[in-house]
Each structure stands twice: as C-alpha cells, then as structure tokens.
Design a protein around this motif. Structure first.
Motif, short mmCIF file in Angstrom:
data_model
loop_
_atom_site.label_atom_id
_atom_site.label_comp_id
_atom_site.label_asym_id
_atom_site.label_seq_id
_atom_site.Cartn_x
_atom_site.Cartn_y
_atom_site.Cartn_z
N ALA A 1 69.29 -14.72 -1.78
CA ALA A 1 69.14 -15.48 -0.55
C ALA A 1 67.73 -15.23 -0.03
O ALA A 1 67.17 -14.15 -0.22
CB ALA A 1 70.17 -15.03 0.49
N LEU B 1 74.05 -14.20 0.09
CA LEU B 1 74.18 -15.36 -0.78
C LEU B 1 75.62 -15.85 -0.69
O LEU B 1 76.54 -15.30 -1.30
CB LEU B 1 73.84 -14.96 -2.23
CG LEU B 1 73.40 -16.08 -3.17
CD1 LEU B 1 72.17 -16.80 -2.64
CD2 LEU B 1 73.10 -15.50 -4.54
N VAL C 1 66.70 -20.08 -1.16
CA VAL C 1 66.78 -18.94 -2.06
C VAL C 1 65.39 -18.49 -2.51
O VAL C 1 64.41 -19.23 -2.40
CB VAL C 1 67.64 -19.27 -3.30
CG1 VAL C 1 69.08 -19.54 -2.91
CG2 VAL C 1 67.06 -20.45 -4.09
#
Length: 385
Positions: free
Chosen positions: A66, A77, A237
């Motif tokens: 993340a 995440l 991300v």
C-alpha cells in the motif's frame, strides 16, 4: 645480475634468516591472525544475514505495498484490491492458470514464557505462498490445513523457542496448535511461525495485508508490471523489486554491525602496524652487517628495500590465512538469532578482504624499515658489530 635476480636473491637470504628471528617474526604473524580473525568473525554475521535474506529466486520477484506503507508489518493493503493486483501483466502463472502471487502479512505474537515480548513473529501466507518458496518442506509433523486454526514453525524458531509438534501458541482468540516443523533452505522465514493468512487475520481482527509477493515471468517484466500498477487509478500502491527490498532491510539491520567490525578492525590493524614497524626495524638492525655485505658486492638499494617489504608482506599473509582459517573453523555455519535465525558465514569474499587488510597493514608497517635498509651506507653497515 639483473635487478629481478637481485631481489630474488636478497629475499631468499632474508627468508633464510627467519629461523634465527622466528620469535620476532611470530609477533607479526600472531598480530595479523588476530586482526583478520576478529574482522572476518564479525563480518560473518553480515554475510550470514545476507545469505538468509537474499535468495537467488528473488531476482525475478516484486513486492506490492500500500502506498507509503512499504514495510513487512504494515496492514494497509485491503482485500478488495488484491484481485486487481493479481491481474497485472508480467505475473507468472501456475499450470492451472493461477497467478503466482501471494498476499501476506507479518505480526508479532504475545511473548512466550521465558522470552522477551515480540520476539517471535507469525507470517500469514496464502495458497501461492508455498509455490513461491520451492525449498519449503515439512521435516516433522504435517502442513497446516487451509482454513484451519493450525500453525507450522520454522526450524530456526523451533530451536530458539523450544517449540515442537504439539506445542501451542497463544493468539488473541486462544491457543493455536503447532502441527509441523519446516525448513526452507536457510531462508529467513525459518525464524517464523506460518499459518493460513485469511484464518489468522480473521482470528486476530486484522483487516489488511502487508504486501503481495509476485513471481514475474522474468526480470524484464518488472517495468511493465510496476507501471501498470502505479498508474492504475483504482490502486494506490508502491511497487519494489524483491531484491531491492531485501537490501534495504539488510542495510538497516546490518549497518551498525558492519561499521563496528571495520572500526574494531582498523583499531587492531593500527596496533598491528606499529608492531610491524618495530619488528621489521629490529630485523633491519639484526641484518645490518648482512645488508652491508650485499651492498658491497654490488646489490642495489631497491632490492634490499623490497626484500624487507616482501618479508613483512609474507609474514602478514601467513597471519591472515591463519586468522581467516580460525574464524572459518569456529564460526562458519554457527547458528545465531538476530532478528531471526541464520547461520554465520565466513564467505570467500571475507577471506580475500582479510588478506588485503593484512597486506596493506604489513606493507605500510614495513615501509619505513625498508626505506632505512635501502639507504643504509655499505661502509657503515660493514663496520656494525
């Protein structure tokens, strides 16, 4: 007589006289053995950690985090983005077409009796987690069942914490049994407990994964894989090569030990250098008449000076080999626990480093005595008692 022959002849004369000066020569040998032995022993920790973290297969792997959460114990995440990540181009596929990528997380568990808090960690893996670790094998008991509240423990953690098949580990919602012990080719994962990621996350109220580890078709697939993920508007991300992450982690974990090894090695080398200066100066004084005779019959100053330097280098090299050999015999393969289980490794590169370290120290220490020997007037040398 050529200069090379003169150098060879003077060196042979000097080496031949070492039998009469063996006690002082041993000072250099023992000093260099101590310097190189300590240096290589300390650096074997860094080499061992490097071998445990950096795996050959990681050259074709990537990690997806993340955004701004690029560390193992983050939990940012979310599950709803995993499917999108697994659709990225460049990910290798198994024989049944499934993506060879695994969402994982890492968490510390409550302290075991007799050990410090947070000293043991649990890694949750998914269905592809074992496929990404081809060296993984069960050495005792069995593998945990998917969907079951069961754990397996790495051989390093099992030895450190005294865990066996049948032991229980307390998590947030109760005790979980250990049903197997595994090895993984000296991988750092041998320091962890391993369980089904989804079940462990549910039991411990974890909402997000830490990362997705992806096996790429080859190293060249990484740029497209990274670009597709970072430019996807549905994702936020950060993508990193697995080897880059491992080096980043190693740098943080080993920087202190590496600096300390070189600082201590430099301090000891300085002491050894002073010893070389004194020993070689004494050798020149002991060989004054011999040097004067050689100069009187036509030997030049350069061969005489080089013979002193080469003698110092020879003694330093012998000491370096002895020191590195002792470090290898005592420490190579010895298991340690620093952020996880790993084995100390006196790598060939450390032998070379020790040899270079000793040679430089010996040559620097022998420089002034060699200069004095080369400048010694023949008539004064022959009058020496």
């Amino acid at each position: 007589m050529t200069e090379l022959r003169q150098i060879a002849a003077v060196c042979l004369v000097g080496i031949g006289s070492l039998r009469e000066r063996y006690a002082t020569a041993l000072v250099i040998v023992v000093g260099m053995a101590c310097v190189v032995g300590v240096l290589t022993s300390m650096l074997s920790l860094t080499a061992g950690l490097t071998r445990a973290y950096l795996r050959p297969e990681d050259a074709t792997r990537a990690i997806v985090w993340a955004e701004r959460a690029n560390f193992d114990q983050s939990r940012s995440l979310h599950r709803d983005v995993i499917g999108t990540i697994l659709d990225a181009p460049g990910i290798a596929r198994s024989s049944n077409g499934a993506a060879l990528a695994d969402p994982e997380f890492l968490m510390r568990i409550p302290p075991l009796e007799g050990f410090a808090a947070g000293s043991l960690q649990l890694r949750g893996v998914g269905p592809a987690g074992l496929a990404l670790r081809p060296a993984f094998r069960i050495v005792a008991g069995r593998m945990f069942r998917t969907g079951a509240r069961e754990l397996v423990v790495g051989v390093g953690a099992a030895r450190k914490f005294g865990l066996t098949v049948g032991s229980e580990v307390r998590l947030r919602d109760g005790k979980w049994p250990i049903v197997g012990v595994f090895s993984c080719g000296a991988d750092i994962i041998e320091s962890y407990l391993v369980g089904d990621a989804v079940i462990v996350m549910a039991a411990t109220r974890r909402q997000g994964f830490a990362q997705v580890i992806a096996q790429l078709v080859d190293a060249k697939a990484y740029p497209e894989f990274q670009r597709w993920l970072t430019e996807n508007p549905a994702l936020a991300v950060y993508v990193e090569r697995k080897t880059d992450y491992d080096r980043r982690e190693l740098g943080m974990n080993t920087a202190f030990f590496t600096r300390m090894a070189y600082v201590i090695g430099a301090i000891m080398a300085l002491g050894a250098l002073c010893g070389v200066v004194k020993v070689m100066s004494a050798a020149v004084r002991a060989r004054t008449r011999e040097i004067g005779t050689l100069r009187a019959i036509g030997f030049g100053a350069t061969p005489v000076a080089l013979s002193v330097l080469l003698e110092a280098a020879l003694l330093g090299t012998i000491g370096a080999v002895i020191g590195a050999a002792m470090a290898w015999l005592v420490f190579d393969g010895r298991e340690m626990w620093v952020w996880g289980a790993f084995k100390l490794h006196v790598a060939p590169s450390l032998w070379v480093l020790g040899l270079v370290w000793a040679l430089v120290t010996s040559l620097l220490g022998g420089f002034l005595p060699a200069l004095r020997a080369g400048r010694l007037p023949p008539f004064e040398a022959l009058r020496a008692e």
